[in-house]
Scaffold this active site. Structure first.
Site, PDB file in Angstrom:
ATOM      1  N   HIS A  95      37.142  43.110  43.642  1.00 32.05           N
ATOM      2  CA  HIS A  95      38.358  43.475  42.917  1.00 32.05           C
ATOM      3  C   HIS A  95      38.086  44.627  41.942  1.00 32.05           C
ATOM      4  O   HIS A  95      38.801  45.646  41.940  1.00 32.05           O
ATOM      5  CB  HIS A  95      38.896  42.277  42.148  1.00 32.05           C
ATOM      6  CG  HIS A  95      39.623  41.294  42.998  1.00 32.05           C
ATOM      7  ND1 HIS A  95      40.558  40.419  42.484  1.00 32.05           N
ATOM      8  CD2 HIS A  95      39.564  41.045  44.332  1.00 32.05           C
ATOM      9  CE1 HIS A  95      41.040  39.675  43.466  1.00 32.05           C
ATOM     10  NE2 HIS A  95      40.436  40.018  44.590  1.00 32.05           N
ATOM     11  N   SER A 135      41.732  42.300  49.385  1.00 36.19           N
ATOM     12  CA  SER A 135      41.963  42.499  47.957  1.00 36.19           C
ATOM     13  C   SER A 135      41.253  43.733  47.410  1.00 36.19           C
ATOM     14  O   SER A 135      41.789  44.435  46.548  1.00 36.19           O
ATOM     15  CB  SER A 135      41.520  41.260  47.173  1.00 36.19           C
ATOM     16  OG  SER A 135      42.254  40.124  47.573  1.00 36.19           O
TER      17      SER A 135
END
Length: 251
Positions: free
Chosen positions: A178, A127
């Site tokens: 993230h 991610s």
């Protein structure tokens, strides 16, 4: 930019780095999750991220978590994101630069997590690297508007906003990875896009059957593109369903 018109074979030939990354993600997921008794368990625990182990010199754990995933939906989401948003950047940046950005943003996210994250926590997933790609698109939307049309800019903006919101809502999400993956991509974008122009990019990606690049061809193909989204979503759903059924039946 985000609609795939190629056949499977054409996709593999045109986007070798994206194809290889997706392949590695899926193979490692199946190996570590389904075939742990064949060495997958060892690979999983040797590669998963952990700040304590990094502090004791296992620096590869800043890299290997990028290729490991915690479950079917985790690997499916990241692989599908690569499938949709990776090809345009691979063609735009070139294979070497694209791979450098993907790995660099993922590693940067893990390094930041090493300093700011919970030292007791285990972490894994691509991610951070995927959000690094989103960071480059964000820079295009805000600064390099010549490289992305208004429809694609609106689409990627919505996806980024939803992604950031879900980052803070969903449990067990590496928020640091993230956010700092996104920041890293945006910071690298001015350097990696400095020599890219709209003309040079679209000259490389126009259809071979076209006489030249038509800047309005997206409007002419709107119905076709909407139908493509249906096929893409359906194919993704079938892929997830397939892996889920196999997981239930055999493992």
């Amino acid at each position: 930019m985000f609609i795939r018109n190629e056949s499977f074979g054409e996709f593999l030939r045109k986007y070798k780095v994206v194809s290889a990354l997706i392949f590695i993600n899926l193979v490692l997921y199946m190996w570590t999750d389904w075939f742990g008794f064949l060495g997958g368990d060892e690979i999983y625990w040797l590669g998963i991220g952990n700040n304590v182990y990094v502090a004791f010199g296992e620096y590869w754990r800043l890299v290997t978590p990028i290729f490991l995933h915690a479950g079917l939906m985790h690997v499916a989401f990241n692989s599908f994101s690569l499938f949709l948003f990776g090809p345009a950047l691979e063609r735009m940046l070139g294979r070497g630069t694209f791979l450098m950005v993907y790995l660099g943003t993922g590693i940067f996210a893990n390094v930041v997590y090493y300093f700011l994250g919970d030292p007791r926590a285990w972490h894994l997933g691509a991610s951070g690297a995927v959000y690094g790609l989103f960071g480059i698109y964000l820079y295009m939307v805000l600064v390099r508007k010549d490289l992305i049309n208004s429809q694609n800019a609106q689409l990627i903006t919505v996806i980024i906003v939803i992604g950031v919101i879900m980052t803070f809502i969903n449990p067990n999400i590496n928020i640091i990875a993230h956010i700092f993956g996104l920041i890293a991509g945006a910071l690298l974008a001015p350097l990696t896009l400095s020599k890219v122009t709209r003309e040079s990019y679209y000259q490389n990606v126009h259809d071979q059957d076209d006489v030249g690049f038509d800047p309005d061809r997206w409007k002419k193909r709107e119905r076709f593109r909407q139908a493509k989204w249906v096929y893409i979503a359906g194919g993704f759903g079938l892929m997830v369903l397939f892996f889920y059924v196999v997981d239930l039946i055999f493992f």
